[in-house]
Design an enzyme around this catalytic site. Structure first.
Site, PDB file in Angstrom:
ATOM      1  N   LYS A 120       0.788  -1.349   0.124  1.00 27.28           N
ATOM      2  CA  LYS A 120      -0.083  -0.051  -0.127  1.00 27.28           C
ATOM      3  C   LYS A 120       0.796   1.218   0.023  1.00 27.28           C
ATOM      4  CE  LYS A 120      -1.973   1.516   3.674  1.00 27.28           C
ATOM      5  NZ  LYS A 120      -3.051   1.681   4.957  1.00 27.28           N
ATOM      6  N   ASP A 138      -6.525   1.334   1.082  1.00 33.81           N
ATOM      7  CA  ASP A 138      -6.601   1.243   2.631  1.00 33.81           C
ATOM      8  C   ASP A 138      -8.181   0.815   2.885  1.00 33.81           C
ATOM      9  OD1 ASP A 138      -8.270   3.291   1.851  1.00 33.81           O
ATOM     10  OD2 ASP A 138      -7.248   5.074   3.159  1.00 33.81           O
TER      11      ASP A 138
END
Length: 212
Positions: A120, A138
């Protein structure tokens, strides 16, 4: 969710916010990397307060190392998990100097080799600092993608892969910013504000609310 509906969703999100970006404050790729490393389980507001203390005195890998571990901790101690974050940032600065001439690399492999940098975080850096079409999934994006049915998936990687496949190319660069902001301020976790949502009529969420 068909392609035509997805296109209209992202068209509206773009009309509502033509130039979306992260709410983290940064000027250089290293500042962005630092801010993202500090942001785990912390708010952007909290991170920005910490980096406002840190960056004026140390905003390069060498500057962080010169500050020292205790000096770094003192600057970021208002953020949760600051001890482990400081350790990771110090190790990252060493590697940036040793392997990359003090510059933040622009490949996923090199970024994910840095301490504390996962998929991420790498996606955020590649997209926001280097303009690559990536999707940093997220909790907000995971929720919005599943609720709306834009890209439902059982885990973040599945959602990322579906978004990369299904988001129209013209929207791909900015899509993760739109989805994060939408999840943060409109499609919130407990009671989504469907009444003030610009894509409410296109969303396939079954439990819509009337909250504005």
């Amino acid at each position: 969710m068909n392609a035509q509906k997805r296109h209209e969703i992202f068209s509206r999100l773009r009309d509502h916010n033509p130039t979306p970006t992260t709410e983290l404050h940064w000027q250089t790729p290293f500042e962005l990397l630092t801010a993202v490393l500090l942001s785990a389980q912390a708010t952007d507001v909290g991170v920005n307060k910490a980096t406002a203390r840190l960056f004026p005195v140390a905003n390069t890998p060498q500057g962080i190392l010169d500050l020292g571990l205790e000096g770094l901790k003192d600057k970021i101690k208002t953020i949760g998990l600051y001890n482990s974050k400081a350790d990771n940032l110090m190790k990252t600065c060493h590697l940036l100097l040793e392997r990359h001439g003090g510059e933040v690399p622009n490949t996923r492999e090199a970024l994910e080799a840095l301490p504390g940098v996962g998929r991420k975080t790498a996606n955020v850096i590649l997209n926001t600092a280097f303009g690559q079409p990536t999707m940093a999934v997220d909790t907000h994006i995971f929720r919005v993608a599943n609720r709306t049915r834009i890209a439902p998936g059982k885990n973040v990687l599945e959602v990322e892969q579906k978004l990369m496949r299904h988001v129209p190319r013209e929207f791909l660069h900015d899509a993760h910013h739109w989805l994060i902001l939408h999840g943060r301020y409109t499609c919130v976790a407990r009671k989504p504000r469907c009444g003030s949502c610009v894509i409410e009529d296109l969303c396939e969420y079954k439990d819509k609310t009337e909250l504005a």
